[in-house]
Design an enzyme around this catalytic site. Structure first.
Site, PDB file in Angstrom:
ATOM      1  N   ARG A 135     137.209  70.006  49.065  1.00 25.04           N
ATOM      2  CA  ARG A 135     138.404  70.737  49.444  1.00 25.04           C
ATOM      3  C   ARG A 135     138.232  71.529  50.741  1.00 25.04           C
ATOM      4  NH1 ARG A 135     140.946  75.827  46.484  1.00 25.04           N
ATOM      5  NH2 ARG A 135     143.145  75.281  46.415  1.00 25.04           N
TER       6      ARG A 135
ATOM      7  N   LYS B  50     138.318  70.861  53.674  1.00 30.64           N
ATOM      8  CA  LYS B  50     139.156  70.530  54.828  1.00 30.64           C
ATOM      9  C   LYS B  50     140.596  71.019  54.722  1.00 30.64           C
ATOM     10  CE  LYS B  50     135.812  67.283  55.529  1.00 30.64           C
ATOM     11  NZ  LYS B  50     135.285  67.086  54.163  1.00 30.64           N
TER      12      LYS B  50
ATOM     13  N   CYS C 279     135.930 111.928  63.408  1.00 30.06           N
ATOM     14  CA  CYS C 279     135.250 111.287  62.272  1.00 30.06           C
ATOM     15  C   CYS C 279     134.576 112.327  61.393  1.00 30.06           C
ATOM     16  CB  CYS C 279     134.213 110.293  62.797  1.00 30.06           C
ATOM     17  SG  CYS C 279     133.088 109.695  61.514  1.00 30.06           S
TER      18      CYS C 279
ATOM     19  N   CYS D 138     130.533 112.001  61.436  1.00 30.93           N
ATOM     20  CA  CYS D 138     129.696 112.235  62.613  1.00 30.93           C
ATOM     21  C   CYS D 138     129.011 113.610  62.536  1.00 30.93           C
ATOM     22  CB  CYS D 138     130.551 112.157  63.893  1.00 30.93           C
ATOM     23  SG  CYS D 138     130.807 110.461  64.494  1.00 30.93           S
TER      24      CYS D 138
ATOM     25  N   HIS E  88     128.226 106.704  65.629  1.00 32.52           N
ATOM     26  CA  HIS E  88     129.488 106.253  65.050  1.00 32.52           C
ATOM     27  C   HIS E  88     129.716 104.754  65.269  1.00 32.52           C
ATOM     28  CE1 HIS E  88     133.625 106.924  63.648  1.00 32.52           C
ATOM     29  NE2 HIS E  88     134.046 106.153  64.635  1.00 32.52           N
TER      30      HIS E  88
ATOM     31  N   ASN F  52     130.414  99.370  51.371  1.00 34.57           N
ATOM     32  CA  ASN F  52     131.613  98.589  51.701  1.00 34.57           C
ATOM     33  C   ASN F  52     131.719  98.569  53.218  1.00 34.57           C
ATOM     34  OD1 ASN F  52     132.454  98.153  49.025  1.00 34.57           O
ATOM     35  ND2 ASN F  52     133.429 100.149  48.945  1.00 34.57           N
TER      36      ASN F  52
ATOM     37  N   SER G  90     137.177 102.984  54.694  1.00 33.75           N
ATOM     38  CA  SER G  90     138.206 103.718  55.424  1.00 33.75           C
ATOM     39  C   SER G  90     137.661 104.425  56.665  1.00 33.75           C
ATOM     40  CB  SER G  90     138.896 104.725  54.498  1.00 33.75           C
ATOM     41  OG  SER G  90     137.944 105.477  53.796  1.00 33.75           O
TER      42      SER G  90
ATOM     43  N   HIS H  95     132.292 104.573  60.658  1.00 31.97           N
ATOM     44  CA  HIS H  95     130.963 105.176  60.810  1.00 31.97           C
ATOM     45  C   HIS H  95     130.026 104.541  59.769  1.00 31.97           C
ATOM     46  CE1 HIS H  95     128.518 108.695  62.265  1.00 31.97           C
ATOM     47  NE2 HIS H  95     127.770 108.170  61.310  1.00 31.97           N
TER      48      HIS H  95
ATOM     49  N   HIS I  90     127.994 103.839  56.866  1.00 30.29           N
ATOM     50  CA  HIS I  90     127.661 104.639  55.683  1.00 30.29           C
ATOM     51  C   HIS I  90     127.741 103.801  54.425  1.00 30.29           C
ATOM     52  CE1 HIS I  90     132.052 104.708  55.353  1.00 30.29           C
ATOM     53  NE2 HIS I  90     131.921 105.110  54.112  1.00 30.29           N
TER      54      HIS I  90
ATOM     55  N   GLN J 254     127.394 104.225  49.817  1.00 33.58           N
ATOM     56  CA  GLN J 254     127.695 105.141  48.728  1.00 33.58           C
ATOM     57  C   GLN J 254     126.706 104.952  47.588  1.00 33.58           C
ATOM     58  OE1 GLN J 254     131.756 105.753  47.444  1.00 33.58           O
ATOM     59  NE2 GLN J 254     132.494 104.254  48.931  1.00 33.58           N
TER      60      GLN J 254
ATOM     61  N   GLU K 158     123.350  91.736  33.594  1.00 34.04           N
ATOM     62  CA  GLU K 158     122.070  91.349  34.211  1.00 34.04           C
ATOM     63  C   GLU K 158     120.883  91.822  33.361  1.00 34.04           C
ATOM     64  OE1 GLU K 158     121.551  91.997  38.393  1.00 34.04           O
ATOM     65  OE2 GLU K 158     123.373  90.905  38.930  1.00 34.04           O
TER      66      GLU K 158
ATOM     67  N   HIS L 226     120.898  95.955  42.805  1.00 32.94           N
ATOM     68  CA  HIS L 226     120.745  96.032  41.362  1.00 32.94           C
ATOM     69  C   HIS L 226     119.267  96.254  41.080  1.00 32.94           C
ATOM     70  CE1 HIS L 226     124.704  93.697  40.480  1.00 32.94           C
ATOM     71  NE2 HIS L 226     124.885  94.991  40.401  1.00 32.94           N
TER      72      HIS L 226
ATOM     73  N   GLU M 275     140.889  82.574  40.139  1.00 29.91           N
ATOM     74  CA  GLU M 275     139.647  83.333  40.140  1.00 29.91           C
ATOM     75  C   GLU M 275     139.711  84.515  39.177  1.00 29.91           C
ATOM     76  OE1 GLU M 275     141.260  82.109  42.676  1.00 29.91           O
ATOM     77  OE2 GLU M 275     139.829  80.983  43.882  1.00 29.91           O
TER      78      GLU M 275
ATOM     79  N   GLN N 293     136.059  80.442  42.304  1.00 33.14           N
ATOM     80  CA  GLN N 293     136.065  79.079  42.842  1.00 33.14           C
ATOM     81  C   GLN N 293     135.669  79.141  44.303  1.00 33.14           C
ATOM     82  OE1 GLN N 293     138.291  77.822  45.259  1.00 33.14           O
ATOM     83  NE2 GLN N 293     137.807  75.649  45.074  1.00 33.14           N
TER      84      GLN N 293
HETATM   85  O1  LIG Z   1     145.878  76.909  46.225  1.00 32.64           O
HETATM   86  P1  LIG Z   1     146.297  77.843  47.316  1.00 32.64           P
HETATM   87  O2  LIG Z   1     147.608  78.530  47.018  1.00 32.64           O
HETATM   88  O3  LIG Z   1     146.261  77.235  48.668  1.00 32.64           O
HETATM   89  O4  LIG Z   1     145.162  78.981  47.326  1.00 32.64           O
HETATM   90  C1  LIG Z   1     145.224  80.239  46.723  1.00 32.64           C
HETATM   91  O5  LIG Z   1     145.051  80.176  45.302  1.00 32.64           O
HETATM   92  C2  LIG Z   1     143.810  79.631  44.846  1.00 32.64           C
HETATM   93  C3  LIG Z   1     143.757  79.741  43.341  1.00 32.64           C
HETATM   94  O6  LIG Z   1     143.797  81.077  42.876  1.00 32.64           O
HETATM   95  C4  LIG Z   1     142.614  80.331  45.493  1.00 32.64           C
HETATM   96  O7  LIG Z   1     141.437  79.604  45.203  1.00 32.64           O
HETATM   97  C5  LIG Z   1     142.760  80.437  47.012  1.00 32.64           C
HETATM   98  O8  LIG Z   1     141.705  81.258  47.515  1.00 32.64           O
HETATM   99  C6  LIG Z   1     144.111  81.054  47.346  1.00 32.64           C
HETATM  100  O9  LIG Z   1     144.284  81.142  48.748  1.00 32.64           O
HETATM  101  O1  LIG Z   2     135.149 105.489  48.108  1.00 28.37           O
HETATM  102  P1  LIG Z   2     135.993 104.868  49.187  1.00 28.37           P
HETATM  103  O2  LIG Z   2     135.169 104.306  50.300  1.00 28.37           O
HETATM  104  O3  LIG Z   2     137.082 105.784  49.668  1.00 28.37           O
HETATM  105  O4  LIG Z   2     136.747 103.663  48.465  1.00 28.37           O
HETATM  106  C1  LIG Z   2     136.361 102.316  48.514  1.00 28.37           C
HETATM  107  O5  LIG Z   2     135.238 102.053  47.669  1.00 28.37           O
HETATM  108  C2  LIG Z   2     135.411 102.317  46.274  1.00 28.37           C
HETATM  109  C3  LIG Z   2     134.158 101.865  45.547  1.00 28.37           C
HETATM  110  O6  LIG Z   2     133.925 100.476  45.666  1.00 28.37           O
HETATM  111  C4  LIG Z   2     136.662 101.637  45.721  1.00 28.37           C
HETATM  112  O7  LIG Z   2     136.909 102.124  44.422  1.00 28.37           O
HETATM  113  C5  LIG Z   2     137.897 101.885  46.591  1.00 28.37           C
HETATM  114  O8  LIG Z   2     138.957 101.080  46.119  1.00 28.37           O
HETATM  115  C6  LIG Z   2     137.569 101.525  48.050  1.00 28.37           C
HETATM  116  O9  LIG Z   2     138.684 101.787  48.869  1.00 28.37           O
END
Ligand SMILES: O=P(O)(O)O[C@H]1O[C@H](CO)[C@@H](O)[C@H](O)[C@H]1O
Ligand SMILES: O=P(O)(O)O[C@H]1O[C@H](CO)[C@@H](O)[C@H](O)[C@H]1O
Lengths: 347, 347
Positions: B28, B30, B52, B55, B114, B154, B162, B165, B167, B169, B183, B282, B318, B324
């Site tokens: 898939r 392609k 920020c 900072c 930053h 993240n 958000s 900078h 960082h 958590q 696990e 982990h 998914e 997938q």
């Molecule tokens: O099949 P579509 O609409 O092109 O694709 C969408 O739904 C699928 C099934 O949830 C996902 O795997 C794809 O990531 C999403 O973009």
């Molecule tokens: O804590 P942040 O950076 O504001 O928030 C980010 O990370 C968190 C932990 O994965 C999530 O719950 C939030 O949805 C995301 O926006």
């Protein structure tokens, strides 16, 4: 009274269907958001789009022309993730384990109208979608190689939907997907222990409490589950023990259509936007067993959190630890319940 | 030879760490993409941003002023999802089950600069981040109410971050999050059966095969796991049995820093963009048990699929079925391995 403490303090709630926990942080709802915002959907769409490969009479990527359909229209997915005649062998070498997987992927157009969504369709037209789902579940379910029929819809660009024409998908497969396997196991264990389906017992509790119910008619209930993960997640449950779609009466099909209309209208009204979500039905596997433990239900998993452009990110902690939410399920239910059930764009 | 069939045909692979399956649809790859595209990150950032809150020398939302830090800087999250003195009671009523959850949430600035990311930091500076993680894992881990320390990052607005900078958590909690619980259970079962840690046995197999390895030094290996879910998902594994971070030697800390540098540089080079991801470690729970079954490791979970603006959506199937992927893990490993390990912006 522990339930009161829980509306102000971090806690976790158990999902007896999946066997997993969700972390709830009600004190955190006031966090300002400075991160990514999504595009608001404002585009006005034509009733028929000559460029759309799902509109009646248009040509798809494989050269086929769509019929001039007036209700729903089903075809095999031109980019199917599963194929019917894939090899089935198993490969195992130490910790590497794989299995050939076969299946059938279909697309269902919900309406000839390019500019509608379930939220803006008449209940009678949603009932035609329900009828199509039932027919597909039955047709695919009797295939000897298919043990599970996953019916779902990705609504909105934010949920990976690449065409706004109202449509859903079916991925039917030889194996039970992860979520179906967990729900089967947990429902079976409960049924063996209590002689009653888990979701029937759960619905009884929710109907008695009332605090998470959004809507009910004679056949169906829409509620925010006690263990909801997404900010405005809901679940649609039948009032009697229906294992899978084809067991619905004609009347129940219409009642399900009405329930789907009510929940999607409220969603659109919440942030005055075409509310994105993934939704889908879980129902008994089509592996030939009775599965009396199973109760069919729909999950709506919508990503928006605070507005049409600010969503909840399921990222670091959620992916590596457990899902987390700020707003409590009770607060979400209150907000959804208080909304009008006439679509904000209706005239 | 089944492995060859698997590179062309749909199949599912088993993840022995989580106990779940991933659906792989190599045929898939392609599929054209007509859906949502993300904003490319092109902004040039200043080394210090007066707006920020991360900072050095700037003021945070709670009125505190950040020190003029030169390496890393750790503080308690101003919008913590978990709080240290939250009530602990349990609530159970039929199918409603909840538990008070307490914990500690911290933010770690990786650098005073930053405009940097792990991918653009010197290995010696990443080593300071590793040292900070180790110190935090130890400090939080001895807290009597903390059984699990989740360190994560993240990276990028697409992953809900958000503030650009650099960082990460830490969310440390009384309970084991879902993923840690799975696990632990799967590693324990393997250890009891084979007298050897699951991830040590797995790494041996991968080193012998070589096809999914991206990088190795004396202490660590970076590979695309056989059961990878995200298109370019990787895992960082120690070459000897290290249960948790504080068991690393000084030399191993530097080797881990080098491994993190190598993988993040390749990520940025793949689509010539600051590659978004969630990553995290982990390691053994801090519940006081030995957990000899545990092997510490990092997961990198990056969403991009085809370019700096087209990501993989984990949506309908998914969320309701199983994850997938289109590209096989072997194809992803080949692409990442072939990239230069000097950052595309380095001069
Ligand atoms: O099949 P579509 O609409 O092109 O694709 C969408 O739904 C699928 C099934 O949830 C996902 O795997 C794809 O990531 C999403 O973009
Ligand atoms: O804590 P942040 O950076 O504001 O928030 C980010 O990370 C968190 C932990 O994965 C999530 O719950 C939030 O949805 C995301 O926006």
């Amino acid at each position: 009274e522990p339930m009161n403490a829980f509306s102000d303090h971090p806690h976790r709630r158990y999902n007896p269907l999946s066997g997993e926990w969700v972390l709830v942080s009600p004190h955190r709802s006031k966090r300002p958001w400075q991160g990514q915002v999504e595009d608001a959907v404002t585009e006005v769409m034509p009733a028929h789009d000559p460029e759309c490969y799902l509109c009646p009479g248009n040509t798809r990527v494989n050269g086929e022309t769509n019929p001039d359909y007036t209700g729903t229209f089903v075809f095999d997915n031109d980019f199917a993730a599963l194929t019917e005649h894939a090899p089935k062998e198993r490969f195992e070498d130490g910790l590497l384990l794989a299995e050939g997987e076969c299946g059938i992927c279909r697309v269902i157009c919900f309406s000839p109208r390019h500019d509608l969504t379930l939220a803006r369709m008449a209940v009678a037209d949603i009932a035609k979608v329900v009828d199509t789902w039932v027919a597909q579940y039955e047709e695919l379910g009797i295939h000897p190689d298919i043990s599970h029929v996953q019916i779902f819809e990705n609504r909105g660009a934010m949920m990976g939907c690449s065409n706004p024409h109202p449509h859903g998908q079916i991925w039917a497969s030889r194996s039970l997907p992860n979520e179906a396997a967990k729900e089967t196991e947990n429902q079976r264990a409960y049924y063996e222990k209590h002689g009653k389906p888990l979701l029937m017992a759960y619905l009884e509790q929710e109907l008695a409490l009332g605090e998470r119910i959004l809507f009910e008619n004679e056949g169906f209930v829409v509620l925010v589950p006690y263990w909801a993960v997404w900010p405005f997640e809901t679940m649609v449950l039948p009032k009697r023990h229906i294992r899978s779609m084809e067991e619905m009466t004609e009347k129940e099909r219409d009642e399900l259509a009405e329930a789907l209309s009510k929940v999607t209208v409220r969603y659109d009204n919440l942030f005055k936007t075409s509310f994105p979500y993934s939704m889908g039905f879980h129902q008994r596997p089509t592996d030939g067993d009775d599965h009396d433990e199973w109760v069919m239900h729909a999950h709506f998993l919508p990503p928006l959190l605070r507005s049409a452009t600010v969503k909840k990110f399921m990222v670091g902690f959620e992916l590596l630890g457990s899902p987390q939410r700020d707003l409590t399920p009770e607060q979400a239910a209150d907000r959804l319940r208080d909304l009008p059930d006439i679509h904000y764009l209706a005239d």
